[in-house]
Design a protein around this motif. Structure first.
Motif, PDB file in Angstrom:
ATOM      1  N   THR A  45      97.870  40.178  76.953  1.00 17.82           N
ATOM      2  CA  THR A  45      96.662  40.675  77.597  1.00 17.82           C
ATOM      3  C   THR A  45      97.002  41.735  78.638  1.00 17.82           C
ATOM      4  OG1 THR A  45      95.606  38.519  77.295  1.00 17.82           O
ATOM      5  CG2 THR A  45      94.613  40.014  78.902  1.00 17.82           C
ATOM      6  N   ALA A  46      98.092  41.518  79.364  1.00 20.64           N
ATOM      7  CA  ALA A  46      98.522  42.512  80.341  1.00 20.64           C
ATOM      8  C   ALA A  46      98.861  43.834  79.655  1.00 20.64           C
ATOM      9  CB  ALA A  46      99.734  41.990  81.109  1.00 20.64           C
ATOM     10  N   GLU A  47      99.509  43.746  78.499  1.00 17.82           N
ATOM     11  CA  GLU A  47      99.828  44.961  77.752  1.00 17.82           C
ATOM     12  C   GLU A  47      98.556  45.664  77.300  1.00 17.82           C
ATOM     13  OE1 GLU A  47     101.963  46.394  73.584  1.00 17.82           O
ATOM     14  OE2 GLU A  47     102.077  44.293  74.204  1.00 17.82           O
ATOM     15  N   THR A  48      97.581  44.881  76.837  1.00 19.18           N
ATOM     16  CA  THR A  48      96.307  45.468  76.410  1.00 19.18           C
ATOM     17  C   THR A  48      95.611  46.141  77.579  1.00 19.18           C
ATOM     18  OG1 THR A  48      96.094  43.703  74.774  1.00 19.18           O
ATOM     19  CG2 THR A  48      94.123  44.986  75.244  1.00 19.18           C
ATOM     20  N   VAL A  95      94.426  49.996  77.854  1.00 16.55           N
ATOM     21  CA  VAL A  95      93.030  50.354  78.149  1.00 16.55           C
ATOM     22  C   VAL A  95      92.967  51.229  79.399  1.00 16.55           C
ATOM     23  CG1 VAL A  95      90.755  49.461  78.793  1.00 16.55           C
ATOM     24  CG2 VAL A  95      92.079  48.325  76.991  1.00 16.55           C
ATOM     25  N   ALA A  96      93.767  50.889  80.423  1.00 14.39           N
ATOM     26  CA  ALA A  96      93.793  51.679  81.655  1.00 14.39           C
ATOM     27  C   ALA A  96      94.222  53.112  81.378  1.00 14.39           C
ATOM     28  CB  ALA A  96      94.723  51.034  82.680  1.00 14.39           C
ATOM     29  N   GLU A  97      95.176  53.298  80.459  1.00 15.37           N
ATOM     30  CA  GLU A  97      95.600  54.655  80.088  1.00 15.37           C
ATOM     31  C   GLU A  97      94.450  55.441  79.476  1.00 15.37           C
ATOM     32  OE1 GLU A  97      98.886  54.331  77.468  1.00 15.37           O
ATOM     33  OE2 GLU A  97     100.237  53.431  78.948  1.00 15.37           O
ATOM     34  N   LEU A  98      93.677  54.779  78.635  1.00 12.06           N
ATOM     35  CA  LEU A  98      92.543  55.459  78.010  1.00 12.06           C
ATOM     36  C   LEU A  98      91.472  55.794  79.043  1.00 12.06           C
ATOM     37  CD1 LEU A  98      92.202  53.410  74.691  1.00 12.06           C
ATOM     38  CD2 LEU A  98      93.474  55.510  75.114  1.00 12.06           C
ATOM     39  N   TRP A  99      91.228  54.876  79.978  1.00 11.98           N
ATOM     40  CA  TRP A  99      90.282  55.154  81.060  1.00 11.98           C
ATOM     41  C   TRP A  99      90.717  56.395  81.836  1.00 11.98           C
ATOM     42  CZ3 TRP A  99      87.243  51.314  84.412  1.00 11.98           C
ATOM     43  CH2 TRP A  99      86.552  50.393  83.612  1.00 11.98           C
ATOM     44  N   SER A 100      91.991  56.452  82.183  1.00 13.12           N
ATOM     45  CA  SER A 100      92.490  57.578  82.975  1.00 13.12           C
ATOM     46  C   SER A 100      92.294  58.892  82.233  1.00 13.12           C
ATOM     47  CB  SER A 100      93.973  57.373  83.296  1.00 13.12           C
ATOM     48  OG  SER A 100      94.157  56.257  84.133  1.00 13.12           O
ATOM     49  N   ILE A 110      93.405  53.010  88.760  1.00  8.20           N
ATOM     50  CA  ILE A 110      92.151  52.286  88.564  1.00  8.20           C
ATOM     51  C   ILE A 110      92.429  50.790  88.628  1.00  8.20           C
ATOM     52  CG2 ILE A 110      90.132  51.992  87.069  1.00  8.20           C
ATOM     53  CD1 ILE A 110      91.036  54.527  85.590  1.00  8.20           C
ATOM     54  N   ALA A 111      91.603  50.058  89.331  1.00  2.00           N
ATOM     55  CA  ALA A 111      91.716  48.600  89.378  1.00  2.00           C
ATOM     56  C   ALA A 111      91.109  48.014  88.111  1.00  2.00           C
ATOM     57  CB  ALA A 111      91.013  48.045  90.618  1.00  2.00           C
ATOM     58  N   VAL A 112      91.707  46.934  87.622  1.00  2.00           N
ATOM     59  CA  VAL A 112      91.273  46.380  86.343  1.00  2.00           C
ATOM     60  C   VAL A 112      89.873  45.781  86.407  1.00  2.00           C
ATOM     61  CG1 VAL A 112      93.616  45.946  85.549  1.00  2.00           C
ATOM     62  CG2 VAL A 112      92.382  44.144  86.792  1.00  2.00           C
ATOM     63  N   ARG A 130      89.591  44.744  82.568  1.00  2.00           N
ATOM     64  CA  ARG A 130      89.908  43.354  82.239  1.00  2.00           C
ATOM     65  C   ARG A 130      88.974  42.834  81.131  1.00  2.00           C
ATOM     66  NH1 ARG A 130      92.516  39.869  85.604  1.00  2.00           N
ATOM     67  NH2 ARG A 130      91.815  41.002  87.473  1.00  2.00           N
ATOM     68  N   ALA A 131      87.668  43.100  81.277  1.00  2.00           N
ATOM     69  CA  ALA A 131      86.708  42.606  80.280  1.00  2.00           C
ATOM     70  C   ALA A 131      86.960  43.242  78.921  1.00  2.00           C
ATOM     71  CB  ALA A 131      85.285  42.880  80.757  1.00  2.00           C
ATOM     72  N   MET A 132      87.257  44.530  78.910  1.00  2.00           N
ATOM     73  CA  MET A 132      87.528  45.190  77.627  1.00  2.00           C
ATOM     74  C   MET A 132      88.791  44.652  76.987  1.00  2.00           C
ATOM     75  SD  MET A 132      86.506  49.204  78.265  1.00  2.00           S
ATOM     76  CE  MET A 132      84.832  49.635  78.777  1.00  2.00           C
ATOM     77  N   ALA A 133      89.825  44.402  77.784  1.00  2.00           N
ATOM     78  CA  ALA A 133      91.077  43.877  77.240  1.00  2.00           C
ATOM     79  C   ALA A 133      90.878  42.499  76.629  1.00  2.00           C
ATOM     80  CB  ALA A 133      92.142  43.831  78.334  1.00  2.00           C
ATOM     81  N   LEU A 134      90.135  41.639  77.314  1.00  2.00           N
ATOM     82  CA  LEU A 134      89.890  40.303  76.784  1.00  2.00           C
ATOM     83  C   LEU A 134      89.058  40.376  75.504  1.00  2.00           C
ATOM     84  CD1 LEU A 134      89.187  38.382  80.119  1.00  2.00           C
ATOM     85  CD2 LEU A 134      91.221  38.233  78.676  1.00  2.00           C
TER      86      LEU A 134
END
Length: 663
Positions: free
Chosen positions: A554-557, A561-566, A574-576, A617-621
């Protein structure tokens, strides 16, 4: 402002050259209304498909019968020629029939957006003098129905309809429209006084637009209807196909990459309109989604050259046009076919005039500017609307006598500044006033500032706009408290605005300041305010570490996702648990993020779902659950992404086949 009629030799030469251009754009138009032209299409090819959805295909004859049933009911309800009828319905085949039925009854339709606050709807209805509201199953319980007489359009359209496959009724209703100069619709745009202004568009305006020679290539036979019917791009999506024998393909949902790939790849659509912001988002995230289309028209704001290059590289068979024109000139006043090799360091021109349209660049004395000089854009011709409803003063200021045309003609002062290049094409440079566009929506700062200053705890308000090259941007506002020592709550102010303005006009941030900085000329110093906002944004929160129960997968996901947000937001840290929308996101950027998520993780996420799971976090889960309880994220290149996508596609095809057999 009056015209300087003293013209030297250069002015006369320039006028002669432009008149040749205007003559080339002149075509003969029929003296007909929209229902009359539609009736001709019905008579010529009654069995041709007029409207297509995921569930049905509706012939011209059947659509004609549906509109006749509703038109008769409208007349029974007291609708008379010259009336205005409000329309609050979801995008569907019934909406297409309803708009045409209103026109047959001799009235003009006034589209309402279900996303707008009720207070704004009331202002639109009151300003247009509407006494009847058309709704459907999805809007019949809307608050507006308690304030206005309403009619279930979808129920009336389906009432007493013959079963599928049965002969179509042959009792034509006819056309009660007074003539081509009658109004077809009233569409509302942002107004500087704090209230929206209604643009009155006639049948002649729309007929001239729909019969333009540019649509005769065969590339516009099947057009996607995905814009809100309260947005003037719907004029292209509806009336070009219906008045030329084509097909309106109704989009069931958001025009995201998945939908365009499905429809374009299957040949169900041949062309579509995309606002510059959405075009840029799709070009950056998934340009191949436009493969299979013949033409894409974009505009409504500055078209990013880099986005055009990406799309052209990914879709070599696609032609891209830049279309320009305010609502007051009926969707497009000019168009430019973008060359396959357009330099990315040069702006995309807006091109030359549409048929029966004249475009002038005039200085502040209403004289034609020379090539290479800038001037305000004035548009004349058959596309120029009647004016603003119940606003004669504003109409007189913006709809001026056409000093170069026939007596009685008018030209519209767009407020845009452009330069004419040596080849005759036009390049937009900016605005002559402080109006601007974000995501294709025209916004008057005065409207937002006026509403915000109406709050009892606010004495003054200033709107700040930061534009980005892709046509998107951010709104922020600075307010001064009404009473010293009292600080209004910014979130409460945003809620106050959300109750009165459309979502795209609500600033993402509101900053409270004791006073406003002034320039040497006693005007608000926007530069200081913008620099203060930039400084406040310089240090966003760092990404939050995963909590103990979260797995390494999940941390990897979350990291991916954070990379895509950026990449989408242009923010590094960005905070998760940050909200995508609080960090500068909007619906257009969300579509770009959606395309990236689907491609990276090999999943098929409904874009609407992302509005609900708007944190990293919600998107990763969610992605973890989509991949399966015992699997990590499925990334592009992983064999699981191919097999999973194939299995999902086969399952969807089976479901569709089964549902069709059942029907």
């Amino acid at each position: 402002m009056t015209a300087d009629t003293r013209q030297g030799p250069q002015q006369r030469d320039l006028g002669f050259q432009l008149r040749q251009e205007w003559d080339d754009a002149a075509t003969l138009l029929p003296e007909a209304t929209v229902p009359e032209l539609f009736a001709r299409r019905v008579a010529e090819e009654p069995g041709a498909i007029a409207v297509e959805t995921d569930d049905e295909e509706i012939s011209y004859a059947r659509l004609d019968a549906r509109t006749d049933r509703l038109a008769r009911r409208l007349v029974e309800q007291g609708v008379a020629p010259g009336d205005n009828v409000a329309v609050l319905m979801r995008r569907s085949s019934d909406l297409v029939a309803a708009l045409l039925a209103v026109a047959k009854a001799g009235a003009a339709f006034v589209p309402l957006s279900a996303r707008d606050p009720v207070t704004r709807m009331h202002a639109v209805v009151a300003g247009s003098g509407c006494r009847l509201l058309l709704v459907d199953e999805t809007t019949q319980d809307h608050e507006m129905t308690s304030h206005l007489a309403y009619l279930r359009a979808d129920a009336e359209i389906g009432a007493d309809a013959p079963p599928r496959g049965a002969p179509v009724e042959t009792d034509p209703f006819g056309d009660r429209t007074a003539g081509p100069e009658a109004l077809l619709y009233i569409m509302h745009t942002s107004g500087s006084t704090g209230a929206p202004k209604g643009v009155a568009v006639t049948h002649r305006n729309v007929v001239a637009f729909a019969l333009d020679r540019i649509w005769r290539s065969g590339d516009h036979n099947r057009i996607l209807f995905h814009s809100p019917h309260a947005f003037d791009a719907s004029t292209y999506e509806l009336w070009v196909p219906l008045l030329t024998g084509g097909t309106v393909v109704v989009a069931a949902g958001q025009a995201d990459a998945a939908l365009l790939r499905r429809l374009g790849g299957a040949g169900r659509i041949t062309s579509l309109w995309l606002g510059a912001g959405l075009f840029g988002a799709l070009a950056e995230a998934d340009p191949e989604c436009l493969a299979g289309l013949r033409q894409v028209w974009t505009g409504g704001d500055v078209v990013p050259p880099a986005a055009v290059a990406r799309v052209q590289s990914a879709c070599p068979g696609l032609t891209v046009y830049d279309g320009y024109g305010p609502t007051e000139t009926t969707t497009f006043a000019t168009r430019h076919r973008i060359a396959r090799i357009h330099p990315e360091d040069r702006p995309v021109p807006i091109g030359g005039p549409m048929d029966n349209t004249r475009v002038y660049l005039l200085d502040d004395r209403l004289r034609l500017t020379e090539p290479g000089e800038s001037g305000q854009v004035y548009v004349a011709g058959d596309g120029v609307a009647r004016g603003y409803v119940s606003q004669p003063g504003l109409t007189a200021r913006r709809f001026l006598p056409d000093i170069f045309g026939a007596p009685g003609g008018r030209m519209y002062a767009t407020g845009d500044v452009a330069r004419r290049e040596p080849d005759g094409s036009l390049n937009l440079l900016g605005r002559a006033d402080n109006q601007f566009k974000i995501h294709g929506f025209r916004i008057e700062p005065g409207e937002i500032e006026s509403v915000l200053a109406g709050h009892p705890e606010v004495s003054r308000a200033v709107l700040l706009v930061s534009k980005t090259p892709d046509g998107s941007g951010h709104l922020a506002a600075v307010v001064v408290p009404a009473a010293p020592g009292r600080r209004p709550d910014p979130e409460a102010l945003r809620g106050y605005l959300a109750d009165r303005l459309p979502a795209h006009m609500v600033p993402a941030r509101i900053v409270v300041r004791a006073g406003l900085p002034l320039t040497a000329h006693d005007k608000v110093d926007h530069r200081i305010l913008m620099s203060e906002l930039a400084a406040a944004d310089a240090g966003p929160a760092a990404p939050t570490a995963p909590t103990a129960p979260e797995t390494a997968a999940t941390a990897e996901t979350m990291a991916r996702v954070a990379e895509l947000w950026s990449a989408v937001l242009g923010v590094d840290r960005i905070a998760v648990d940050d909200s995508f929308f609080d960090r500068g996101g909007n619906s257009l950027k969300l579509i770009g993020l959606h395309a990236r998520l689907c491609r990276t993780f090999g999943v098929d996420i409904p874009v609407q779902r992302l509005f609900e799971i708007s944190s990293i976090r919600a998107m990763a889960l969610y992605l973890q659950r989509a991949a399966g309880p015992d699997e990590g994220p499925v990334l592009v290149g992983d064999p699981r992404s191919v097999s999973a996508a194939s299995a999902r596609g086969a399952a969807r095809r089976d479901r569709i086949r089964a549902s069709r057999e059942h029907r």
